[in-house]
Design an enzyme around this catalytic site. Sequence first.
Site, PDB file in Angstrom:
ATOM      1  N   ILE A 172       0.994  -1.129   0.039  1.00 54.27           N
ATOM      2  CA  ILE A 172      -0.209   0.091   0.141  1.00 54.27           C
ATOM      3  C   ILE A 172       1.018   1.091   0.045  1.00 54.27           C
ATOM      4  O   ILE A 172       1.823   1.354   0.734  1.00 54.27           O
ATOM      5  CB  ILE A 172      -1.049  -0.052   1.364  1.00 54.27           C
ATOM      6  CG1 ILE A 172      -1.646   1.327   1.243  1.00 54.27           C
ATOM      7  CG2 ILE A 172      -0.177  -0.342   2.484  1.00 54.27           C
ATOM      8  CD1 ILE A 172      -3.014   1.143   2.554  1.00 54.27           C
ATOM      9  N   SER A 173       0.617   2.132  -0.739  1.00 58.12           N
ATOM     10  CA  SER A 173       1.521   3.192  -1.088  1.00 58.12           C
ATOM     11  C   SER A 173       1.562   4.289   0.342  1.00 58.12           C
ATOM     12  O   SER A 173       0.817   3.936   1.226  1.00 58.12           O
ATOM     13  CB  SER A 173       1.038   4.281  -2.227  1.00 58.12           C
ATOM     14  OG  SER A 173       1.022   3.359  -3.220  1.00 58.12           O
ATOM     15  N   GLN A 174       2.615   5.089   0.343  1.00 53.63           N
ATOM     16  CA  GLN A 174       2.674   5.925   1.739  1.00 53.63           C
ATOM     17  C   GLN A 174       1.808   6.991   1.254  1.00 53.63           C
ATOM     18  O   GLN A 174       1.549   7.242   0.378  1.00 53.63           O
ATOM     19  CB  GLN A 174       4.081   6.354   1.736  1.00 53.63           C
ATOM     20  CG  GLN A 174       4.454   7.302   0.777  1.00 53.63           C
ATOM     21  CD  GLN A 174       6.104   7.720   1.110  1.00 53.63           C
ATOM     22  OE1 GLN A 174       6.839   7.159   0.704  1.00 53.63           O
ATOM     23  NE2 GLN A 174       6.211   8.706   2.039  1.00 53.63           N
TER      24      GLN A 174
END
Length: 207
Positions: free
Chosen positions: A55-57
């Site tokens: 999951i992207s930051q």
Amino acid sequence: MQKQTLLKHWKDQNLFQEKYLQAFKKVKRENFILKNYQNEAYEDIPLPIGFNQTISQPSTVMIMTQTLEPEVNSKILEIGTGSGYQAALLSLLSPKGKIFTTEIIQELAEFAKSNLKEYENVQVLNIDGSKGYKEESPFDRIIFTCAIPKIENFILEQLRDPGILIAPIGDKISQEMIKITKKDLQLKKENLGYFAFVPLKGKYGFK
Ligand code: SAH
């Protein structure tokens, strides 16, 4: 870090418009990540979601969301559902629109579906999104949340005029975030700096 701390940090820096901060406030990121990482839900870092994906930051998701300029009734295509977190934010920002989000890994598509239960205008599709989704095109917005080698012409054809597309384009290590605005048959291209995403798979992905 606490959610409030991250929000305050962004507010102090004046990075994002209020509507994006409000959407971030509403979506529970902790519900989109694995149990082992619950304590890190509001650290500004990417987190593993299994199957070698992340999951992207949060700040990256926010930059992409704001750059995409979703409108109340936008019809949006996402390539790379992952946890479904990005789709959840878009769902709140386009409440009268519809989000079609594609995920090539079946287990992650299932994971995202269960995370997105309360987001009624999101449809998770377990398909190869590298081909886009012609059946529902044209889209007002297209967002790639995985690295792509190049933008194929047929993807641009699935973008409405006017429309906005955003994608990290480059190699498997690093990519430049590109925003393409289609208007009056013209394409305008902007660069938003360098990022690192997991690679696009499938027919038009990295070999
Ligand atoms: N937007 C996600 C993060 C995406 S990570 C979130 O909010 O959590 C990138 C995702 O793209 C991974 O889950 C990966 O499996 C998926 N992906 C890679 N190639 C794909 C393809 N051809 N079609 C659909 N999804 C793909």
